[in-house]
Motif scaffolding. Structure first.
Motif, PDB file in Angstrom:
ATOM      1  N   CYS A  22      -5.765   0.689   5.846  1.00 17.43           N
ATOM      2  CA  CYS A  22      -6.109   2.103   5.819  1.00 17.43           C
ATOM      3  C   CYS A  22      -7.252   2.387   4.836  1.00 17.43           C
ATOM      4  O   CYS A  22      -7.653   3.531   4.686  1.00 17.43           O
ATOM      5  N   CYS A  50      -6.647  -1.440   0.414  1.00 16.15           N
ATOM      6  CA  CYS A  50      -5.793  -1.801   1.546  1.00 16.15           C
ATOM      7  C   CYS A  50      -6.708  -2.108   2.725  1.00 16.15           C
ATOM      8  O   CYS A  50      -7.570  -1.310   3.076  1.00 16.15           O
ATOM      9  N   CYS A 104       0.842  -1.190   0.000  1.00 19.15           N
ATOM     10  CA  CYS A 104       0.000   0.000   0.000  1.00 19.15           C
ATOM     11  C   CYS A 104       0.882   1.246   0.000  1.00 19.15           C
ATOM     12  O   CYS A 104       1.724   1.407   0.888  1.00 19.15           O
ATOM     13  N   SER A 134       0.103   4.136   0.768  1.00 20.87           N
ATOM     14  CA  SER A 134      -0.214   5.035   1.876  1.00 20.87           C
ATOM     15  C   SER A 134       0.389   4.552   3.194  1.00 20.87           C
ATOM     16  O   SER A 134       0.983   5.328   3.928  1.00 20.87           O
ATOM     17  N   CYS A 135       0.218   3.250   3.503  1.00 18.61           N
ATOM     18  CA  CYS A 135       0.658   2.786   4.815  1.00 18.61           C
ATOM     19  C   CYS A 135       1.671   1.656   4.758  1.00 18.61           C
ATOM     20  O   CYS A 135       2.180   1.237   5.788  1.00 18.61           O
TER      21      CYS A 135
HETATM   22 ZN   LIG Z   1      -2.852   1.077   3.486  1.00 18.28          ZN
END
Ligand SMILES: [Zn+2]
Ligand SMILES: [Zn+2]
Length: 491
Positions: free
Chosen positions: A54, A51, A32, A34-35
């Motif tokens: 998140c 994901c 992911c 983002s995270c």
């Molecule tokens: Zn994520």
């Protein structure tokens, strides 16, 4: 490398430049952005990867290196997913987990992805292995299971009265499967020149009366020529040998074929995570073996385009020469999404696997419903007796001096058979198919036309032109000759 020594097109193939289109995805983990979690699974509501930590969703990315301007195609461009299948290729791949470093074994017979036993990360195979399991592109599921269930329920619900009683009792959409089926998508940059003769109806008239009534046709005969460039976008053909066999007596494969076309322009680069929660069927046909069929279908599409351009010839066209040249082509292996209901009907020692299939992008639905044959025979017989008797009565009591009336009697005499045929085709849909020659996207340019009047024909007896062949297809009949066949895998 050439393992097909009897290929008649060998010379041609050698002169062509083959460009490989590489999938840039690596094995192991997709994370992911983002995270950083590796828990990326498809969201059945949107078709996107999500994901699980998140809840960020991602759009898939288009495969790089694909030529969009089909007019520029020259020679052959092929995705690495179209490579020949190696007999005995190892299905088992060992990967090192990117999160914890453990070695994880993935058996691609089951699925091209697995969880690490130690840290539960999702690991996946995305680069080519030579067993046909990894395509170039994928079109994610977009139809949720509940919608597909409703479609299948509606389809079967409309075919209830004559349905086989055991089937009716056992029918449930609980266990429908989301399956990624393997296909090859072919683009073509082609040139076609067809010439022959065409007929245009001028007038029709009837002479005589009673039994001597006859219909005649006057028509103009033309010399016809259509010379044009044509690009064909994503001709789609099955690459599993089972699915290719559309006339099978044991599986209603034509049903799955008939729910095409897909919106293949939205295909994205293949990524194994999209398969999580769905089944997939593996490609077991070498793309080289499909070449004759692909060429024939591309030609059929061009022939159909010529017919569409020459609608003036309403009595038909008889093509006498058909030149067709493929200047360039582009081939990609794809997974396309289908919701599938299947039911095995057992009649004595005969087994038929009936399918109801839903295109998981367009929701187009088609199916085969097993018939209660004794009931259908009974009702058809009753209709035959009633209508036949009525027909006979009317025939004997009415003075027959009219063509239309004779047709009426004929319909009455055959009513039971007509009814049987109508119900049979409505339930079984044996002739349903993807009308590729019409439904495949194409663009015609540089059209040059010849329409030269040759002759006024008078007093013809046939309502259509004799020897017309503008509707003849060769792709449908072109068999795929397999070099070897050992495995058929449906998981
Ligand atoms: Zn994520
Ligand atoms: Zn791990």
């Amino acid at each position: 490398m050439n393992n097909n020594p009897i290929n008649p097109n060998e010379k041609e193939v050698k002169n062509e430049q083959t460009i490989e289109i590489n999938n840039s995805k690596k094995n192991n983990q997709m994370k992911c952005p983002s995270c950083g979690a590796s828990e990326l699974v498809p969201n059945p509501k949107t078709g996107k990867l999500r994901c699980n930590y998140c809840y960020t969703e991602f759009d898939g990315k288009e495969l790089e290196g694909v030529e969009k301007n089909l007019k520029k195609l020259k020679g052959k461009r092929k995705g690495t997913g179209t490579k020949n299948i190696k007999e005995g290729a190892n299905d088992v791949v060992t990967l090192k987990c990117g999160s914890c470093g453990a070695e994880v074994v993935i058996d691609t017979q089951n699925a091209p992805h697995a969880r690490c036993h130690w840290c539960r990360s999702i690991l996946s195979i995305n680069s080519q292995i030579e067993n046909g399991a990894i395509p170039d592109v994928i079109l994610p599921f977009q139809t949720p299971k509940e919608v597909a269930q409703q479609k299948i329920n509606d389809f079967v619900g409309k075919r209830n009265f004559f349905a086989n009683p055991t089937f009716k009792k056992e029918f449930t959409t609980e266990n429908i499967m989301g399956v990624y089926f393997p296909y090859v998508l072919v683009d073509g940059n082609c040139h076609a020149k067809l010439s022959g003769k065409g007929e245009h109806l001028v007038r029709s008239y009837t002479t005589g009366s009673g039994d001597n009534k006859k219909t005649y046709y006057d028509a103009d005969l033309y010399k016809v020529e259509r010379d044009f460039d044509i690009t064909i976008d994503d001709l789609t053909i099955e690459t599993n040998s089972n699915r290719l066999d559309k006339t099978s007596n044991t599986q209603t494969n034509n049903i799955i074929n008939s729910i095409m076309p897909f919106d293949t322009e939205n295909c994205i680069e293949y990524q194994s995570n999209y398969l999580i929660g769905y089944s997939s069927e593996r490609r077991d046909v070498n793309i080289d073996d499909l070449e004759a069929k692909v060429n024939a279908e591309l030609k059929d599409i061009a022939k159909y385009a010529a017919k569409e351009d020459a609608k003036f010839y309403d009595r038909g066209i008889k093509w006498e020469s058909e030149d067709f040249k493929i200047i360039g082509s582009q081939w990609l292996a794809a997974y396309l999404p289908v919701w599938l209901y299947s039911y095995q009907e057992v009649k004595g020692n005969k087994k038929v696997l009936h399918y109801v299939a839903v295109n998981a992008r367009t929701n187009e639905t088609m199916g085969s419903v097993p018939i209660n044959t004794p009931l259908l025979l009974l009702i058809s017989t009753i209709i035959e007796i009633i209508c036949g008797t009525l027909g006979l009565f009317l025939f004997l009591t009415t003075a027959s001096d009219d063509n239309d009336k004779s047709i009426g009697f004929l319909l009455l005499f055959a009513a039971g058979f007509i009814f049987y045929g109508y119900i049979y085709s409505r339930y079984r849909n044996k002739s349903a198919r993807h009308v590729y020659e019409k439904e495949t996207k194409k663009e015609v340019t540089n059209m040059k036309r010849v329409d030269e009047l040759l002759e006024h024909k008078k007093g013809l007896r046939n309502s259509m032109m004799e020897g017309r062949n503008e509707n003849e297809l060769i792709g449908e009949k072109t068999e795929v000759v397999r070099q070897k066949k050992e495995k058929n895998i449906l998981k």
